[in-house]
Scaffold this motif. Structure first.
Motif, mmCIF file in Angstrom:
data_model
loop_
_atom_site.group_PDB
_atom_site.id
_atom_site.type_symbol
_atom_site.label_atom_id
_atom_site.label_comp_id
_atom_site.label_asym_id
_atom_site.label_seq_id
_atom_site.Cartn_x
_atom_site.Cartn_y
_atom_site.Cartn_z
ATOM 1 N N TYR A 5 0.851 -1.188 0.000
ATOM 2 C CA TYR A 5 0.000 0.000 0.000
ATOM 3 C C TYR A 5 0.886 1.237 0.000
ATOM 4 N N GLY A 7 0.918 5.686 -0.166
ATOM 5 C CA GLY A 7 0.188 6.939 -0.048
ATOM 6 C C GLY A 7 1.004 8.123 -0.520
ATOM 7 N N LEU A 22 -4.186 7.082 -2.805
ATOM 8 C CA LEU A 22 -3.826 5.862 -2.096
ATOM 9 C C LEU A 22 -3.888 4.726 -3.104
ATOM 10 N N ILE A 45 -2.158 11.084 1.984
ATOM 11 C CA ILE A 45 -1.941 9.943 2.884
ATOM 12 C C ILE A 45 -0.522 10.024 3.441
ATOM 13 N N LEU A 48 0.240 4.900 7.018
ATOM 14 C CA LEU A 48 -0.478 3.666 6.712
ATOM 15 C C LEU A 48 -0.046 2.604 7.703
ATOM 16 N N ALA A 60 -5.422 4.311 7.470
ATOM 17 C CA ALA A 60 -4.810 5.327 6.622
ATOM 18 C C ALA A 60 -5.004 6.692 7.268
ATOM 19 N N THR A 62 -5.222 10.602 6.816
ATOM 20 C CA THR A 62 -5.468 11.601 5.785
ATOM 21 C C THR A 62 -5.292 13.007 6.358
#
Length: 340
Positions: A5, A7, A22, A45, A48, A60, A62
């Motif tokens: 993942y 960001g 993301l 982002i 994570l 996540a 933000t």
């Protein structure tokens, strides 16, 4: 199937460039998939975290608070925490109980849940920061860039503050103190990006930041500067992220570079709990500062690291060899990375 993942974000100071998005990549696929259902519009982002026991659950951070997915990022919901919609910069699952979760914010706020994220309380972080000399145009925000907890002493919590030094609580977060005594010569020495409470050597703590690496053997009461191979004209190394290898705390990695923005990224490694450090031969030379790194908690041989210039690297053998992954399609400012 495991995933990476990623960001995109940027700084929160006025006039600073911010990218958003993301992304998720299934291991071996080579393709980034945008995941955004339920997230705020244009999510920046900066943090994570994959749950260490359940990879379906991901958090996540933000620009307007934390979000959680329970299906590996397909859908997201806002975490029910009364946090004034502040930017999130860090998450921590406590190492002895992953139902205890911490979230670090800008400006220097920390929230804790003791029931796997259902309810949250704001911890009384009331540290008064001494005056810090900051360069014109720099961001005076007090961001909690990283949190860690001691396994040997579970009530010992640490927070790395950008810009503000290192904080410690010895009672689970009810009281906090600043450990950066005598370092307020300029903002270099207290621009902290990461903190690590060693699982291998109880009482040993590492702090990293703009001025390199610091080391304490007495739980943070006293610090020494760790000599690293200099990468910039100040004789320093810009260190951004520090992580122990899950299940093997003698092995520590640090993502670093010459400066916040530079044409040189390096991955630092110690195999002896931080006594000695060397640069990892990745087979490639990252052309920008290595900004973040991540492990799969359940399969720690799976690693990834990324620069704030858009480059992403993956390893399936614990950092012995590396492959270059495609850059994310939405931008280059990679601020967060996770595997699981």
């Amino acid at each position: 199937m495991t995933n990476i993942y990623l960001g995109l974000a940027g700084e929160t100071g006025r006039g600073r460039r911010v990218e958003s998005g993301l992304y998720r990549m299934a291991d071996g696929s080579g393709e980034w998939q945008p995941i955004h259902e339920g997230l705020p519009e244009a999510p920046a982002i900066r943090a994570l975290a994959v749950h260490p026991l359940d990879p379906d659950i991901i958090y996540a951070g933000t620009q307007s608070g934390p979000y959680r997915s329970e299906d590996r990022g397909e859908h997201w919901e806002r975490v029910n925490v009364s946090d004034h919609n502040l930017p999130v910069w860090s998450f921590l699952f406590h190492p002895y109980d992953p139902d205890t979760i911490f979230i670090g914010y800008e400006n220097c706020e920390i929230y804790r849940s003791d029931d796997a994220g259902e309810h949250w309380i704001r911890l009384p972080v009331s540290v008064r920061f001494p005056d810090i000399t900051t360069a014109p145009g720099s961001n005076p925000a007090k961001r909690v860039l990283m949190l860690d907890a001691s396994v040997a002493e579970p009530d010992h919590l640490y927070a790395a503050i950008e810009v503000g030094g290192t904080l410690r609580s010895t009672d689970g977060g009810e009281h906090w103190e600043n450990l950066s005594h005598g370092q307020y010569l300029n903002d270099d020495a207290v621009d902290m990006h990461g903190v690590l409470a060693s699982r291998w050597r109880p009482g040993t703590v590492f702090g990293i930041g703009r001025a390199g690496m610091f080391h304490s053997t007495d739980a943070g009461d006293h610090w020494q500067h760790v000599k690293l191979e200099a990468l910039n004209a100040k004789g320093q190394v810009y260190c951004r992220k520090i992580r122990e290898v899950p299940g093997n705390p003698r092995k520590i990695f640090v993502s670093a570079g010459a400066n916040f923005q530079s044409d040189m990224g390096v991955l630092l490694y110690s195999g002896d709990g931080g006594d000695t450090w060397s640069q990892v031969d990745m087979g490639v030379k990252p052309p920008h500062t290595l900004f973040t790194l991540a492990f799969d908690e359940r399969q720690p041989m799976l690693m990834a690291c990324a620069t704030n210039g858009g480059e992403v690297y993956s390893s399936s053998d614990g950092g012995e060899s590396w492959s270059t992954l495609p850059s994310p399609p939405g931008g280059t400012q990679i601020y967060a990375l996770a595997r699981g």
